[in-house]
Design an enzyme around this catalytic site. Structure first.
Site, PDB file in Angstrom:
ATOM      1  N   PRO A  94       0.822  -1.214   0.000  1.00  0.00           N
ATOM      2  CA  PRO A  94       0.000   0.000   0.000  1.00  0.00           C
ATOM      3  C   PRO A  94       0.857   1.266   0.000  1.00  0.00           C
ATOM      4  O   PRO A  94       0.429   2.334  -0.417  1.00  0.00           O
ATOM      5  CB  PRO A  94      -0.805  -0.096   1.305  1.00  0.00           C
ATOM      6  CG  PRO A  94      -0.598  -1.452   1.836  1.00  0.00           C
ATOM      7  CD  PRO A  94       0.627  -2.014   1.209  1.00  0.00           C
TER       8      PRO A  94
ATOM      9  N   GLU B 175       0.743  -7.569   7.843  1.00  0.00           N
ATOM     10  CA  GLU B 175       1.004  -6.131   7.734  1.00  0.00           C
ATOM     11  C   GLU B 175       2.136  -5.853   6.753  1.00  0.00           C
ATOM     12  O   GLU B 175       2.595  -4.718   6.641  1.00  0.00           O
ATOM     13  CB  GLU B 175       1.379  -5.568   9.113  1.00  0.00           C
ATOM     14  CG  GLU B 175       0.229  -5.531  10.091  1.00  0.00           C
ATOM     15  CD  GLU B 175      -0.953  -4.798   9.519  1.00  0.00           C
ATOM     16  OE1 GLU B 175      -2.055  -5.376   9.517  1.00  0.00           O
ATOM     17  OE2 GLU B 175      -0.786  -3.666   9.047  1.00  0.00           O
TER      18      GLU B 175
ATOM     19  N   ARG C  23       0.381  -8.252 -21.563  1.00  0.00           N
ATOM     20  CA  ARG C  23      -0.380  -7.867 -22.764  1.00  0.00           C
ATOM     21  C   ARG C  23       0.475  -6.987 -23.685  1.00  0.00           C
ATOM     22  O   ARG C  23       0.157  -6.830 -24.863  1.00  0.00           O
ATOM     23  CB  ARG C  23      -1.670  -7.138 -22.419  1.00  0.00           C
ATOM     24  CG  ARG C  23      -1.509  -5.765 -21.842  1.00  0.00           C
ATOM     25  CD  ARG C  23      -2.833  -5.159 -21.440  1.00  0.00           C
ATOM     26  NE  ARG C  23      -3.639  -4.770 -22.570  1.00  0.00           N
ATOM     27  CZ  ARG C  23      -3.526  -3.585 -23.200  1.00  0.00           C
ATOM     28  NH1 ARG C  23      -2.602  -2.716 -22.803  1.00  0.00           N
ATOM     29  NH2 ARG C  23      -4.306  -3.286 -24.208  1.00  0.00           N
TER      30      ARG C  23
ATOM     31  N   ASP D  74      -3.955   2.338 -26.337  1.00  0.00           N
ATOM     32  CA  ASP D  74      -4.501   2.174 -24.992  1.00  0.00           C
ATOM     33  C   ASP D  74      -4.890   3.496 -24.381  1.00  0.00           C
ATOM     34  O   ASP D  74      -4.335   4.535 -24.734  1.00  0.00           O
ATOM     35  CB  ASP D  74      -3.380   1.614 -24.078  1.00  0.00           C
ATOM     36  CG  ASP D  74      -3.353   0.110 -24.132  1.00  0.00           C
ATOM     37  OD1 ASP D  74      -2.344  -0.458 -23.718  1.00  0.00           O
ATOM     38  OD2 ASP D  74      -4.350  -0.464 -24.595  1.00  0.00           O
TER      39      ASP D  74
HETATM   40  N1  LIG Z   1      -0.149  -3.112  -4.327  1.00  0.00           N
HETATM   41  C1  LIG Z   1      -0.843  -3.009  -3.420  1.00  0.00           C
HETATM   42  C2  LIG Z   1      -1.807  -2.767  -2.389  1.00  0.00           C
HETATM   43  C3  LIG Z   1      -2.039  -3.385  -1.151  1.00  0.00           C
HETATM   44  C4  LIG Z   1      -1.278  -4.443  -0.450  1.00  0.00           C
HETATM   45  C5  LIG Z   1      -0.152  -5.027  -1.063  1.00  0.00           C
HETATM   46  C6  LIG Z   1       0.595  -5.960  -0.365  1.00  0.00           C
HETATM   47  C7  LIG Z   1       0.239  -6.317   0.931  1.00  0.00           C
HETATM   48  C8  LIG Z   1       0.788  -7.156   1.912  1.00  0.00           C
HETATM   49  C9  LIG Z   1      -0.010  -7.109   3.048  1.00  0.00           C
HETATM   50  N2  LIG Z   1      -1.025  -6.249   2.781  1.00  0.00           N
HETATM   51  C10 LIG Z   1      -2.089  -5.922   3.735  1.00  0.00           C
HETATM   52  C11 LIG Z   1      -1.842  -4.586   4.344  1.00  0.00           C
HETATM   53  C12 LIG Z   1      -2.909  -3.735   4.546  1.00  0.00           C
HETATM   54  C13 LIG Z   1      -2.695  -2.489   5.137  1.00  0.00           C
HETATM   55  C14 LIG Z   1      -1.434  -2.106   5.540  1.00  0.00           C
HETATM   56  C15 LIG Z   1      -1.194  -0.758   6.177  1.00  0.00           C
HETATM   57  N3  LIG Z   1      -1.105  -0.912   7.636  1.00  0.00           N
HETATM   58  C16 LIG Z   1      -2.414  -1.209   8.221  1.00  0.00           C
HETATM   59  C17 LIG Z   1      -2.396  -0.601   9.598  1.00  0.00           C
HETATM   60  C18 LIG Z   1      -1.191   0.304   9.663  1.00  0.00           C
HETATM   61  C19 LIG Z   1      -0.611   0.330   8.268  1.00  0.00           C
HETATM   62  C20 LIG Z   1      -0.362  -2.972   5.344  1.00  0.00           C
HETATM   63  C21 LIG Z   1      -0.576  -4.226   4.738  1.00  0.00           C
HETATM   64  C22 LIG Z   1      -0.905  -5.747   1.519  1.00  0.00           C
HETATM   65  C23 LIG Z   1      -1.666  -4.821   0.826  1.00  0.00           C
HETATM   66  N4  LIG Z   1      -3.103  -2.786  -0.587  1.00  0.00           N
HETATM   67  N5  LIG Z   1      -3.550  -1.823  -1.424  1.00  0.00           N
HETATM   68  C24 LIG Z   1      -2.796  -1.775  -2.518  1.00  0.00           C
HETATM   69  N6  LIG Z   1      -2.958  -0.898  -3.571  1.00  0.00           N
END
Ligand SMILES: N#Cc1c(-c2ccc3ccn(Cc4ccc(CN5CCCC5)cc4)c3c2)n[nH]c1N
Length: 239
Positions: free
Chosen positions: A85, A112, A154, A169
């Site tokens: 994220p 996490e 793609r 695209d």
């Molecule tokens: N690309 C992409 C992604 C992802 C993504 C990608 C990889 C992983 C691995 C684990 N998670 C779950 C997660 C969810 C939230 C948090 C933040 N924390 C939560 C409380 C304090 C901060 C950390 C991990 C992931 C989520 N989410 N959204 C995107 N665009």
């Protein structure tokens, strides 16, 4: 191109062997390897996570397991892509850059996320990108890998039946594409715009450009501001 994915949910990546990507594999345009991170554990519980230093919610993925997995999975010259994220936005431009790579390795975090030292250690030996597919929160990296892999594959030569469409695209000219239509000419009292049936290619091209500009201005005005200098001609400014 070869794509390797390390994950605790290998089944989640089955779509890499279906449809367009599956056909690319069958035609030898793409190799796919999916690896279960737990294969590098040695304890009876096959644990891959532990409590976060400093406290906080949830669990963090252990560096030792990831280190051993990436040491084995990443070939020389690979680029490691870690969905998170907190990553930089994954864009069409990045998709084109990845399509030029011979080996992409994706590290799918869960919980996490992955201990940051895994990324730091890998960056000593290869290019590492922490990327995000959008401003919303998923539960892990697997869905992001499917999105990124499809956007990249793609673009590989020979994958799309109609290669022109990759160049036309959305985002290829910085704009969203306009509406598309096919037969019938009228459907539920809704008619295809007359210009598209006119046979006048210049008029059709102008209309499509106007539709793209209007749609972009309505839905993604920030893209207009990011267009390279000189992208809009006098006719565009009339929209
Ligand atoms: N690309 C992409 C992604 C992802 C993504 C990608 C990889 C992983 C691995 C684990 N998670 C779950 C997660 C969810 C939230 C948090 C933040 N924390 C939560 C409380 C304090 C901060 C950390 C991990 C992931 C989520 N989410 N959204 C995107 N665009």
């Amino acid at each position: 191109m070869r794509i390797d994915v390390v994950t605790i949910f290998p089944d989640y990546l089955e779509p890499l062997r279906a449809a367009l990507l599956g056909r690319a594999v069958d035609r030898g345009l793409l190799e796919v390897g999916v690896h279960d991170l737990r294969d590098w554990t040695h304890d009876v519980h096959r644990a891959v996570d532990d409590a976060p230093y400093g406290g906080g919610p949830g669990m963090v993925m252990k560096p030792q397991i990831w280190g051993a997995a990436l040491d084995e999975v990443c070939p020389a010259g690979a680029r490691l892509v870690v969905p998170t994220p907190a990553g930089r936005p994954f864009t069409q431009e990045l998709a084109h850059a990845y399509a030029a790579e011979e080996n992409l390795v994706f590290a799918c975090g869960r919980y996490e996320g992955i201990d940051q030292r895994v990324i730091e250690d890998a960056a000593r030996r290869m290019p590492v990108d922490e990327v995000s597919i959008g401003d919303y929160v998923l539960v892990g990296g697997e869905a992001a890998v499917l999105v990124i892999a499809e956007a990249v594959v793609r673009l590989l030569p020979g994958v799309l039946g109609n290669p022109v469409s990759a160049e036309q695209d959305s985002f290829s000219d910085g704009l969203l594409e306009g509406p598309s239509y096919t037969r019938p000419e009228v459907w539920r009292d809704l008619a295809v715009p007359d210009v598209l049936r006119s046979g006048n290619h210049a008029l059709v091209e102008r209309w499509r450009r106007d539709q793209a500009l209007e749609r972009t201005a309505r839905r993604r005005p920030e893209l207009l501001g990011a267009l390279p200098e000189g992208s809009l001609d006098a006719a565009d400014h009339a929209v």
